[in-house]
Design a protein around this motif. Structure first.
Motif, PDB file in Angstrom:
ATOM      1  N   VAL A  23      65.168  -6.633 138.925  1.00  0.00           N
ATOM      2  CA  VAL A  23      66.005  -7.216 137.873  1.00  0.00           C
ATOM      3  C   VAL A  23      65.532  -6.679 136.525  1.00  0.00           C
ATOM      4  O   VAL A  23      64.360  -6.842 136.164  1.00  0.00           O
ATOM      5  N   ALA A  24      66.433  -6.030 135.811  1.00  0.00           N
ATOM      6  CA  ALA A  24      66.110  -5.518 134.474  1.00  0.00           C
ATOM      7  C   ALA A  24      66.284  -6.626 133.447  1.00  0.00           C
ATOM      8  O   ALA A  24      67.313  -7.306 133.417  1.00  0.00           O
ATOM      9  N   LEU A  25      65.282  -6.816 132.609  1.00  0.00           N
ATOM     10  CA  LEU A  25      65.277  -7.877 131.603  1.00  0.00           C
ATOM     11  C   LEU A  25      65.569  -7.302 130.215  1.00  0.00           C
ATOM     12  O   LEU A  25      65.402  -6.097 129.979  1.00  0.00           O
ATOM     13  N   PRO A  26      65.959  -8.140 129.276  1.00  0.00           N
ATOM     14  CA  PRO A  26      66.134  -7.665 127.893  1.00  0.00           C
ATOM     15  C   PRO A  26      64.802  -7.198 127.312  1.00  0.00           C
ATOM     16  O   PRO A  26      63.724  -7.606 127.770  1.00  0.00           O
ATOM     17  N   ASP A  27      64.857  -6.348 126.309  1.00  0.00           N
ATOM     18  CA  ASP A  27      63.630  -5.979 125.603  1.00  0.00           C
ATOM     19  C   ASP A  27      63.251  -7.104 124.637  1.00  0.00           C
ATOM     20  O   ASP A  27      63.966  -8.102 124.503  1.00  0.00           O
ATOM     21  N   GLN A  28      62.108  -6.967 123.992  1.00  0.00           N
ATOM     22  CA  GLN A  28      61.633  -7.902 122.964  1.00  0.00           C
ATOM     23  C   GLN A  28      61.513  -9.348 123.466  1.00  0.00           C
ATOM     24  O   GLN A  28      61.757 -10.300 122.731  1.00  0.00           O
ATOM     25  N   LEU A  29      61.114  -9.494 124.734  1.00  0.00           N
ATOM     26  CA  LEU A  29      60.918 -10.831 125.306  1.00  0.00           C
ATOM     27  C   LEU A  29      59.479 -11.304 125.200  1.00  0.00           C
ATOM     28  O   LEU A  29      59.212 -12.501 125.238  1.00  0.00           O
ATOM     29  N   PHE A  30      58.535 -10.357 125.104  1.00  0.00           N
ATOM     30  CA  PHE A  30      57.119 -10.702 125.170  1.00  0.00           C
ATOM     31  C   PHE A  30      56.487 -10.656 123.779  1.00  0.00           C
ATOM     32  O   PHE A  30      56.971  -9.983 122.876  1.00  0.00           O
ATOM     33  N   TYR A  31      55.360 -11.355 123.639  1.00  0.00           N
ATOM     34  CA  TYR A  31      54.727 -11.518 122.339  1.00  0.00           C
ATOM     35  C   TYR A  31      54.061 -10.247 121.822  1.00  0.00           C
ATOM     36  O   TYR A  31      53.995 -10.026 120.624  1.00  0.00           O
ATOM     37  N   ASN A  32      53.538  -9.420 122.729  1.00  0.00           N
ATOM     38  CA  ASN A  32      52.752  -8.275 122.266  1.00  0.00           C
ATOM     39  C   ASN A  32      53.386  -6.933 122.592  1.00  0.00           C
ATOM     40  O   ASN A  32      52.747  -5.898 122.484  1.00  0.00           O
ATOM     41  N   THR A  33      54.650  -6.924 123.014  1.00  0.00           N
ATOM     42  CA  THR A  33      55.344  -5.655 123.239  1.00  0.00           C
ATOM     43  C   THR A  33      56.841  -5.885 123.197  1.00  0.00           C
ATOM     44  O   THR A  33      57.330  -6.928 123.635  1.00  0.00           O
ATOM     45  N   GLY A  34      57.556  -4.909 122.656  1.00  0.00           N
ATOM     46  CA  GLY A  34      59.003  -5.018 122.597  1.00  0.00           C
ATOM     47  C   GLY A  34      59.704  -4.217 123.669  1.00  0.00           C
ATOM     48  O   GLY A  34      60.932  -4.126 123.685  1.00  0.00           O
ATOM     49  N   ILE A  35      58.943  -3.612 124.589  1.00  0.00           N
ATOM     50  CA  ILE A  35      59.536  -2.708 125.576  1.00  0.00           C
ATOM     51  C   ILE A  35      60.342  -3.472 126.622  1.00  0.00           C
ATOM     52  O   ILE A  35      60.175  -4.677 126.806  1.00  0.00           O
ATOM     53  N   SER A  36      61.187  -2.728 127.323  1.00  0.00           N
ATOM     54  CA  SER A  36      61.970  -3.312 128.411  1.00  0.00           C
ATOM     55  C   SER A  36      61.065  -3.609 129.602  1.00  0.00           C
ATOM     56  O   SER A  36      60.101  -2.880 129.860  1.00  0.00           O
ATOM     57  N   THR A  37      61.398  -4.667 130.319  1.00  0.00           N
ATOM     58  CA  THR A  37      60.586  -5.073 131.469  1.00  0.00           C
ATOM     59  C   THR A  37      61.488  -5.354 132.667  1.00  0.00           C
ATOM     60  O   THR A  37      62.708  -5.501 132.530  1.00  0.00           O
ATOM     61  N   TYR A  38      60.851  -5.427 133.821  1.00  0.00           N
ATOM     62  CA  TYR A  38      61.580  -5.585 135.078  1.00  0.00           C
ATOM     63  C   TYR A  38      60.831  -6.546 135.996  1.00  0.00           C
ATOM     64  O   TYR A  38      59.597  -6.535 136.046  1.00  0.00           O
ATOM     65  N   PHE A  39      61.580  -7.359 136.724  1.00  0.00           N
ATOM     66  CA  PHE A  39      61.014  -8.113 137.842  1.00  0.00           C
ATOM     67  C   PHE A  39      61.212  -7.290 139.116  1.00  0.00           C
ATOM     68  O   PHE A  39      62.328  -6.852 139.401  1.00  0.00           O
ATOM     69  N   TRP A  40      60.148  -7.102 139.862  1.00  0.00           N
ATOM     70  CA  TRP A  40      60.250  -6.558 141.219  1.00  0.00           C
ATOM     71  C   TRP A  40      60.091  -7.741 142.175  1.00  0.00           C
ATOM     72  O   TRP A  40      59.114  -8.505 142.068  1.00  0.00           O
TER      73      TRP A  40
END
Length: 664
Positions: free
Chosen positions: A388-405
């Protein structure tokens, strides 16, 4: 949280007002959290305090020095997993106003806890915080706040479950004001909620089995938020279920927070371990129903290299890292292999895994690299359920895109041999105030929508534009090496002579080098030769006339390299066996889908353009990558030229108008 718990959280948070100026914002939690734990443990023990001290005195009278085991046995039937055999309490400590005396008594009081609880305060570095408070003349004020009648943390007023919420609220607040480290210790609440949903929602029916035992592991548990969220999800669906939480954390302070959270909620705090999961797997030999983690992004594993490589080389698939080792600067896929190793086997009920990654594990590493081999192992075993691809800028210390495997070794028969890709990058709302790099969050409605899409995809397949379903083999490819024949002409040019002048091999014998260059210089004015045999004859003549004999083969090779020029009209070069030699400068690589014949691909895609090409089959490699973005790419055609031209003219007119106002 209820209004009562919000009030308690606000009251505890207000202690920060006392610390302001003497402590940094990022240090507030190091004081308030351990004091909160201390107050909660005191309130839990309060109804049994007299009985515990009486039992302590009995054991003392018998001359028993080490009384912890007997005292723990005494309180276990009372539902307690810790004791404190000190006669002190926070109220008694506050009867003295001398900062030094208070500090001394606090250390004695905390030292009276059984080892499991006392260890928590050690990793909070509590004694050092007490010293700092004493030196700042704040110890009396801060300690006094924790005996305020408003701060009743007794189980009768605040249940274990609600105490967990209260503690997590404090953790969240401290994490948010400490943005430089928040990403290491704290995953945003809504991200945890969505991750837990995707991990557990497909198993809803299984969760309803009466009195079932579920085990959950987070090998990079931080402050324990994911474990708590998983427990909440399971118990909400099945209040009679038994949930056993396990974790491991490398950071001592985060470990102390997670362990104390478990302790004050009545969970088995001993299941939370301190240490590096790669080099000191403290859950070795155990398997779990569910595993989830948010490991650090892109963190190198150089410090663990010797142990990890040893396990890979000597234990293979009997260990954790048999499939391969990723590059040293990103240990993400090591965490995933570690978690797969701890999955409960299918014949024992199976397991599911959820992990947060950045984009790197999707595609980093070419065919047969460590990363590619790990992906291949996962996909060919049909463990990957979805990404699942998540929006960017979700985390406190990085703005990169993230994914759930999401991985599973107990796929439903209808989903075997399938992998879901779900694009949830547009499921976000803008935060009113940024927190570090976190500028977006996922709303409850969006969490529900993404969960529904994922669960439906498992049951029905791709019935939504944001969902695509693939076979594991769709992510595999054959990396073929396409060769073209080496064709050469031979000539001595000024460039060739300059190359020989700077050649490292020839530099070892400068005199011989200079003689060779002098012998070759007369050939520089001649036309190129298209026959190696003819040029060889000219070369031998030139060397003979210069009196050069017995030239080493290594030197001769450097000369030929300098005078040989790739030329499509040149002579075809072959080895001694008559096999056509490839031209390294014309070598190319192609990725061919795994289920396609490489020769059919060559004939269709390559030979129409370069008819003399061939595949060096000895160099063919198999690789796996998951080009998520490519599968959801939507072409946006450029605007019509007329529209762009009209806009430019409009802007030009506006500029002229503004210039007119300035000059007028």
């Amino acid at each position: 949280m209820s209004s009562t718990h919000q009030h308690l959280a606000g009251f505890l948070w207000s202690v920060a007002d006392l610390l302001r100026g003497s402590f940094k914002q990022s240090e507030y939690g190091r004081v308030i959290l351990p004091f909160t734990v201390l107050r909660r443990l005191e309130c839990v023990l309060e109804p049994h305090k007299d009985a515990i001290l009486a039992r302590r005195d009995e054991l003392k009278a018998k001359g028993i020095e080490n009384r912890e085991r007997q005292l723990l046995s005494f309180v276990r039937p009372l539902g307690l997993s810790f004791v404190n055999e000190s006669s002190l309490s926070l109220a008694k400590i506050m009867e003295d106003t001398d900062q030094h005396v208070i500090a001394k008594n606090l250390r004695t009081y905390v030292g009276g806890f059984s080892s499991g609880a006392a260890e928590i305060f050690e990793h909070y570095d509590f004694y050092n915080q007490v010293t700092r408070l004493e030196k700042a003349n704040l110890l009396y004020l801060v300690t006094g706040r924790f005996i305020d009648p408003e701060l009743d943390l007794s189980p009768e007023r605040v249940s274990n479950h609600d105490m967990g919420y209260l503690f997590e609220e404090l953790i969240r607040r401290f994490s948010e004001i400490s943005n430089e480290t928040a990403g290491e210790h704290f995953t945003p609440r809504e991200v945890i909620k969505l991750m837990v949903n995707l991990l557990l929602a497909p198993d809803t029916e299984d969760l309803l089995v009466p009195s079932k035992v579920f085990t959950v592991l987070d090998p990079a548990c931080g402050t324990g938020g994911m474990l708590t969220a998983a427990e909440d999800f399971i118990t909400e669906h099945n209040p009679n279920a038994t949930v056993k939480l396990f974790g491991q954390e490398i950071n001592p302070e985060s470990y102390a927070i997670s362990r104390s959270d478990m302790l004050i909620k009545g969970d088995q705090a001993d299941n939370i371990k301190l240490g590096n999961s790669f080099t000191n797997d403290q859950h070795w030999g155990k398997s779990f129903s569910y595993l989830l983690a948010n490991p650090p992004f892109g963190v190198e594993w150089k410090q663990s290299r010797d142990e990890v490589e040893d396990e890979h080389d000597n234990r293979g698939y009997a260990g954790r890292f048999g499939a391969g080792l990723p590059r040293i600067n990103d240990g993400s896929l090591l965490f995933l292999q570690h978690m797969i190793h701890h999955m409960r086997t299918p014949d024992n009920g199976g397991a599911r895994v959820a992990i947060v990654f950045n984009g790197s594990p999707l595609f980093t590493g070419g065919a047969e690299s460590g990363e590619s081999n790990i992906r291949r192992w996962i996909l060919e075993n049909d463990w990957l359920e979805g990404i699942v691809a998540l929006p960017d800028q979700l985390f406190y210390n990085t703005g990169i895109s993230t994914y759930f495997w999401i991985l599973s070794n107990k796929k439903d028969p209808a989903h075997k041999g399938k992998v879901i890709l779900l694009d949830a990058r547009d499921q976000w709302a803008k935060m009113r105030k940024s927190l570090g790099d976190k500028r977006k969050y996922i709303t409850d409605d969006q969490i529900e929508e993404v969960t529904k899409l994922y669960v439906n995809a498992l049951a029905e397949g791709a019935d939504h534009p944001k969902v695509k379903v693939f076979a594991p083999s769709d992510f595999g490819y054959q990396r073929i090496t396409v060769e073209r024949p080496l064709r050469l002409r031979f000539e001595v040019t000024e460039e060739a002579l300059a190359t020989l002048e700077t050649n490292k091999t020839l530099a070892k014998n400068a005199d011989l080098r200079d003689q060779i260059i002098a012998a070759l210089r007369p050939l520089a004015d001649r036309d190129p030769v298209f026959s190696k045999a003819d040029f060889d004859a000219e070369l031998k003549t030139a060397f003979s006339e210069a009196g050069l004999t017995g030239i080493p083969a290594s030197v001769t090779k450097q000369v030929w390299n300098a005078v040989s020029v790739s030329d499509p009209e040149g002579e075809l070069q072959k080895d001694k066996k008559g096999t056509t030699l490839p031209d390294p400068d014309l070598r190319d690589y192609e990725n061919v889908p795994l289920d396609e014949d490489i020769h059919a691909y060559l004939e269709r895609e390559v030979l129409p353009h370069v008819p003399d090409a061939w595949i060096d089959e000895d160099k063919t490699k198999v690789g796996y990558e998951i080009p998520f973005t490519r599968h959801f790419y939507e072409y946006t055609p450029p605007r019509p030229l007329e529209e762009i031209d009209a806009e430019l003219k409009e802007l030009e007119g506006e500029i002229q108008r503004l210039l007119g106002e300035v000059t007028g």
